[in-house]
Structure formats: C-alpha cells, structure tokens
Write a protein that holds these residues in place. Sequence first.
Motif, mmCIF file in Angstrom:
data_model
loop_
_atom_site.group_PDB
_atom_site.id
_atom_site.type_symbol
_atom_site.label_atom_id
_atom_site.label_comp_id
_atom_site.label_asym_id
_atom_site.label_seq_id
_atom_site.Cartn_x
_atom_site.Cartn_y
_atom_site.Cartn_z
ATOM 1 N N ALA A 325 -1.036 -2.693 2.532
ATOM 2 C CA ALA A 325 0.513 -2.372 2.533
ATOM 3 C C ALA A 325 0.952 -2.035 3.663
ATOM 4 N N GLY A 326 0.383 -2.273 5.245
ATOM 5 C CA GLY A 326 1.130 -1.832 6.160
ATOM 6 C C GLY A 326 1.287 -2.939 7.185
ATOM 7 N N SER A 327 0.771 -3.907 7.158
ATOM 8 C CA SER A 327 0.863 -4.973 8.330
ATOM 9 C C SER A 327 2.324 -5.672 8.131
ATOM 10 N N TRP A 328 2.878 -5.482 7.048
ATOM 11 C CA TRP A 328 4.033 -6.398 6.876
ATOM 12 C C TRP A 328 5.089 -5.536 7.649
ATOM 13 N N PHE A 329 5.049 -4.201 7.982
ATOM 14 C CA PHE A 329 5.754 -3.641 8.621
ATOM 15 C C PHE A 329 5.664 -3.440 10.056
ATOM 16 N N SER A 330 4.225 -3.267 10.371
ATOM 17 C CA SER A 330 3.966 -3.390 11.749
ATOM 18 C C SER A 330 2.454 -3.461 11.900
ATOM 19 N N PRO A 331 2.063 -4.176 12.912
ATOM 20 C CA PRO A 331 0.629 -4.304 13.049
ATOM 21 C C PRO A 331 -0.178 -2.960 13.352
ATOM 22 N N ALA A 332 0.696 -1.837 13.651
ATOM 23 C CA ALA A 332 0.125 -0.589 13.900
ATOM 24 C C ALA A 332 -0.418 0.062 12.588
ATOM 25 N N PHE A 333 0.174 -0.231 11.492
ATOM 26 C CA PHE A 333 -0.249 0.187 10.043
ATOM 27 C C PHE A 333 -1.045 -0.793 9.442
ATOM 28 N N ALA A 334 -1.752 -1.697 10.047
ATOM 29 C CA ALA A 334 -2.720 -2.500 9.497
ATOM 30 C C ALA A 334 -3.715 -1.867 8.578
ATOM 31 N N ALA A 335 -3.979 -2.326 7.479
ATOM 32 C CA ALA A 335 -4.994 -1.722 6.565
ATOM 33 C C ALA A 335 -4.591 -0.454 5.949
ATOM 34 N N GLU A 336 -3.270 -0.127 5.944
ATOM 35 C CA GLU A 336 -2.668 0.925 5.257
ATOM 36 C C GLU A 336 -2.636 0.659 3.857
ATOM 37 N N PRO A 337 -3.624 1.299 2.993
ATOM 38 C CA PRO A 337 -3.827 1.034 1.334
ATOM 39 C C PRO A 337 -2.258 1.109 0.707
ATOM 40 N N LEU A 338 -2.313 0.506 -0.395
ATOM 41 C CA LEU A 338 -1.362 0.516 -1.292
ATOM 42 C C LEU A 338 -1.978 2.074 -2.270
ATOM 43 N N PRO A 339 -1.304 2.877 -2.100
ATOM 44 C CA PRO A 339 -1.986 4.270 -2.691
ATOM 45 C C PRO A 339 -1.669 4.536 -4.291
ATOM 46 N N THR A 340 -2.504 5.007 -4.900
ATOM 47 C CA THR A 340 -2.513 5.540 -6.181
ATOM 48 C C THR A 340 -1.696 6.735 -6.185
ATOM 49 N N PHE A 341 -1.219 7.037 -7.500
ATOM 50 C CA PHE A 341 -0.162 8.182 -7.529
ATOM 51 C C PHE A 341 -1.075 9.420 -7.448
ATOM 52 N N ALA A 342 -2.600 9.441 -7.628
ATOM 53 C CA ALA A 342 -3.432 10.522 -7.320
ATOM 54 C C ALA A 342 -3.645 10.755 -6.095
ATOM 55 N N ASP A 343 -3.536 9.584 -5.301
ATOM 56 C CA ASP A 343 -3.568 9.844 -3.541
ATOM 57 C C ASP A 343 -2.376 10.587 -3.265
ATOM 58 N N MET A 344 -1.313 10.247 -3.929
ATOM 59 C CA MET A 344 -0.154 10.833 -3.387
ATOM 60 C C MET A 344 0.050 12.440 -3.781
ATOM 61 N N LEU A 345 -0.382 12.838 -4.930
ATOM 62 C CA LEU A 345 -0.508 14.115 -5.180
ATOM 63 C C LEU A 345 -1.282 14.865 -4.397
ATOM 64 N N ASP A 346 -2.533 14.192 -3.965
ATOM 65 C CA ASP A 346 -3.532 14.921 -3.094
ATOM 66 C C ASP A 346 -2.617 15.393 -1.896
ATOM 67 N N LEU A 347 -2.232 14.240 -1.218
ATOM 68 C CA LEU A 347 -1.216 14.441 -0.165
ATOM 69 C C LEU A 347 -0.167 15.209 -0.058
ATOM 70 N N MET A 348 0.718 15.341 -1.248
ATOM 71 C CA MET A 348 1.724 16.215 -1.039
ATOM 72 C C MET A 348 1.240 17.734 -1.065
ATOM 73 N N ASP A 349 0.361 17.864 -1.423
ATOM 74 C CA ASP A 349 -0.147 19.391 -1.590
ATOM 75 C C ASP A 349 -0.587 20.019 -0.211
ATOM 76 N N THR A 350 -0.603 19.048 0.545
ATOM 77 C CA THR A 350 -0.792 19.498 2.026
ATOM 78 C C THR A 350 0.423 19.851 2.953
ATOM 79 N N GLY A 351 1.610 19.651 2.291
ATOM 80 C CA GLY A 351 2.795 20.272 2.804
ATOM 81 C C GLY A 351 3.450 20.852 1.677
ATOM 82 N N ALA A 352 5.095 21.155 2.039
ATOM 83 C CA ALA A 352 5.784 21.925 1.042
ATOM 84 C C ALA A 352 6.978 21.198 0.599
ATOM 85 N N SER A 353 7.090 19.934 0.852
ATOM 86 C CA SER A 353 8.250 19.038 0.494
ATOM 87 C C SER A 353 8.096 18.663 -1.324
ATOM 88 N N THR A 354 9.256 18.819 -1.861
ATOM 89 C CA THR A 354 9.481 18.507 -3.155
ATOM 90 C C THR A 354 9.271 16.792 -3.332
#
Length: 642
Positions: A325-354
């Motif tokens: 889900a990243g190469s279309w944007f830039s080669p620097a993001f090659a192999a960036e995965p399409l995340p599940t919602f569970a992945d995103m919940l895990d990530l948001m718990d590492t910061g303070a944004s709503t």
Amino acid sequence: MKTAPRHHPPHRPRRRRTTRATAAGLVGALVTTVTATALTTAAATVPTASAAAAQPGDVVLAETFDDGELPAGWNPVLGDWTVRDGRLVGDAPDGSAPARITFGEPVENYRLDATLRFEDVDNASRWAGAILDVAPDGAVPWWQSILRSTTTAGNGVEIAQRTAANGWNVPYTGSAATDAATGRDVQLSVEVQGADVTSSIDGTPVLEGRIDRTDDGVLGFVLAGATVSIDDVTVTEIEPASWVGDDGELPVTVAHRGYSSVAPENTLAAYASAMRTGAEYVEIDVHTTADGVPVVSHDQTVDRTTDGTGDVALLPSSYLTGLDAGSWFSPAFAAEPLPTFADMLDLMDTGASTMLLEIKGPETSAEVERVVDMIVDAGLEDRVVLQSFDVDALRAAREHAPQIPRGLLRGTLDADPVATAKDLGAVMYNPSANALATRPSVIGDLNAAGIAVMPYTVDSAADWARLTEAGVDGIITNRAGAFIGWKEAQGQVVGPAPAPEPTVAVVSPAEGAEVERGGSVVLAASATDADDVTLTLDGETVENGAVVPAADLALGEHTVVATATGEGGEATAERTVVVTVTAEGLRSRIAAQDVSALQLVLLLGAVDHERWSTLELFVERYVDDEATVERLVEEIDHLAGR
C-alpha cells in the motif's frame, strides 16, 4: 513505552484542544478556589466530596498540612517527605531517582492548585511539580507537570512522562516570564480534562499538552535534586471538556487519512507521522472484508492505493494484508502494508492523538458493532470519535456503544444541521468546505448547540484563514504539519501577513510510471494558494485532468510539468512517464486489425514466437492503413531491440 506528539512553542496563540473547558467549568474552578480558601481557615484537612460522586465545582481534596503530620492517604514512595511548619516538605538529593508522593482518588477532569516553593536546589536544572496520573503505589509509568527554579529557561516548564522503562519522554517544554527562584512561593495550577493538560504558573498559562490516562491513576508530587515545600493543595472537579472551541482559539488539526501529504494515506506510516507532528486528531477510514475483518482503506476497491485489485467487501483479509500500500506513493514506502483496524488501534495507543474514524457505508449493523467492540475492548472509547456519511451506521454505533461520540459527515448542508445532528446524537457536524462556504452562519448555530464543526478537506493557507475567521472548531487537512506551522505563525506575524507561497504537485502520472502503448496517460496536478495552474506535456500545454492516449505518444520518456502561480509567487513540479510496448499489448492491437482469419493466424503466430522480422513483413503486407502500419512497425522494432 508510550510517546506523545512533539511540543509546540508555548508562546503561540492558545490552540483549540481536542476537548476544551467550558465557561461553566471556569466558573466552577473560581468558586472552588474561593470555597477552598474559606475552608482552610477552619481546618487543616477539609472534608470533601467523593471523587466518584463529585460534580463540576466540587472540591474533592483540600489540604493545608496544619496538623503537623502526613495526612491519611498520602503515600510517600521515594525520598524524604515530612510536614514542617504547616507545609509538606520533600527532599531528593541530586543523582537519585525522582522523589514522589501519591494521594487522592482517580479524577478524570480536575484542576490541581498548590503553592510550591524551592527551598534549596542542587543546581539550576533541578525541578519539582505535580504528578497527573500515576498508579497508587507510585510505580512507573506516570505523567507530570513540573517547573525548574530557573523557570525562564527554554525548558523551564515541562509536561513529561516517566516511561515504563524508567526513561524520559519529554514532548512538551516551554518557559515562564519570571524565575521561580528559591525561597519564593509560586502558584502552580494544572487543569486536566481527559487527555488534555494546561499548566499555569502564578495565574498565567505556560504550557499545553496531551497525556495518557489510566482508569485508576491518582495524583502526586515529584521532585529531583531539590528540597521543596508545598502548601494549600486543592483538587477541584471541573466540567468535562466541550467539543466546541472557545472564542479566539485556533482550530484543531485533523490529519486527513493520516499525514497523507508525506506518507501513503491510511497506512501505519501516515498515522504515526500525524501523531508525531502534533495533530490533535488523525482521521482514517474503515471497511470490512469478505471474512469480517475491519481494514483501513478509503476506497471501496484497492486498485488506486495498492498493487492489488478488487472490492474490499469481496476479498479475504489474508489477501488484503499482503498488498503493498506504499509503492504507489513513493518507492521509499515500498512494502508498506494495508493495515487492519486492529493494527491501527495498537499504533494509536503509542501516542496521544484522538482517532476520527470514518465508517464507510454501507456497512451492516453487525459490521459496525464489530468495529465498535474492538474500540471498547482496547479501552479507547475516550480517544475515538466515529463519523460517517451513513446515518444508519451512526445509529447502529449509538445503539451498541452510546459512550463513543459520533460525528456526521455531509457533502451538502442539511436544511437544519442542528436538528439533524441532534437527532443522531452527534457531537460533530463535518461538512465539505465548499458546502460550508454557502452558509457559514450554521457554524454559530451548531456551536451554540454544543456541536463542533470540522470541514474537509482544506489544504491552502488562504482557506485556513477564511475558515478560522468563520469560527470552525477543526480543519481536516492532508497537510497536517503545514497547518500546525501556519497556526504557530499566527502569533508571530506583525502587520499584514505575507501572501503564502503556492505549492503544486503532479498527482498523475506517478513518478517513473510506465504506460503500455494501448493505454492512456492521465495528466493531473493539485495546488494550494494558487490562482492558476498550468500543465505541459513535453512542452505542450494540456488541460488539468486530460487523458492522453499513449498511442498518440512516441515510445520512450515524456516530461510532465505543473506550474502554480499565485500572489505569493510561483511553484513548479515535474514528473516523467515512459510509454512502452509489451508483447501482450502488441498482440491485442494486431488482433483488432481488419484482416482475414488466415492472415490473423500468421500475424499472431509471429508475435507468440517473437519472430519480429517476419511479423514486420506480415504487417506491411496484410495491414492496409499506412499510419497503423507505421505505428506497429515502431512497436515491433522496440520489442526487437532495434
């Protein structure tokens, strides 16, 4: 270890927080201060309301230390803590772990007031202050709001975290107008509403930030390398934060699909970048797969933003999570995965944004409930706002988990936005910026009803200024970092602000894209703060959004240039696209020629066996149109390497 957004300089205009104090809350705090002062003349320890049953304005704790000993429920964790001369005295020698003492009960929305005095410091960098959320036993992690004796230093005040690994995360620093020094009483006040914190010294706000909260976190005091005395401690319940901003505050930043101007939209990289840049909200989109797994994607299909193809609702999660889900944007993001919602919940718990979570319609009630259950199970109900264009999805969410706030998305304004939002129990009404421009008066109507307005998707400084003047509560933007920088600049501009420089980007074709001769090239650019945008292909002007058949272009590399001009100057962007030919493409074009069945067999046989010279001879013999012959021969020569 949890991290938080980078700090913003404390001298900026007070930005709107994700949630804000209301007028009633400020009145309550004022009444509390007067009440606490009166009560302290009568007794050292003031009977207070239970934190669990307290109402805004209630004093939940008041202590003057006049009894000469540590009050009941005050728990020294580390360091020397005593009561002397009617003050709590803490001592922590330099080089030791932070001395701390805990007290009180869990309170979600409170104001902590205390008189603090540095009696002695080991050096000018030593500090003391309040712990805002800590386990009752004082164990790590915790968040604190502290000041140094040299409060005028660049880091004279801080909102920081002592991490679970016993390290420091210091996302917010600032300074005060005067030094606390030693031997002088200063008034420390910290207002906490959910995750939002405002620290004040001697009645002047000096720093804002966001912290992580726990269900059972209590309060405390903390110090390092200093001897500090504390008196007149008051904890007051304040109003829950309002979604509507105060007059004069700047709109909160809502990072659209993450920080999507610097990272591929709706990816973990985009979400993490948005949190790091300091966006109060990060907006993402969720769909449900064929096997019932919520995944993060804007489009109904994955064709535009991944290397896959197909409808999300018809594909299994195992296929989708394996896509790039990243190469279309830039080669620097090659192999960036399409995340599940569970992945995103895990990530948001590492910061303070709503998280501002758009549920894409149509979703079934069961699919909406699955998303809601994941939020509840993660304990993140207070850090997610659900929004959707689909009112049925919002009703399903309200029925299943009414504690999670909701927002209504609109492409056009309702006849009565207030009534529509109230009918859905929505705390936000988020229309397109273009729709809002037709009737900006609805902002005041909605705000008066306690409903916030956050229009989408706004990327130019001119529009940021217009919408800020109109009074919106937040702005949904692809350029989260630029918007935050723009807000910072508002407090530094003297006289009329200079016209912003335009920006421009070629959005199609992708850099280095290869287009088969039988396909077409879409030429498109986007710009901000521009009065005019022009596009050229190999020096020839084309319309923005033009579709050019690749058959009309020579094989090889072509250059696309976009130019944006505006009051603030000119900007250019360039992309290259390569027109190429494949054997499959050539075969399809030959198959479309008006030739006999036998001739077609001969032509296609030559392609399949890569007999290029024979194919060229057959084309010149069997195809009648000279222009077509010329183009096919060019393609044959390209495949033959001639």
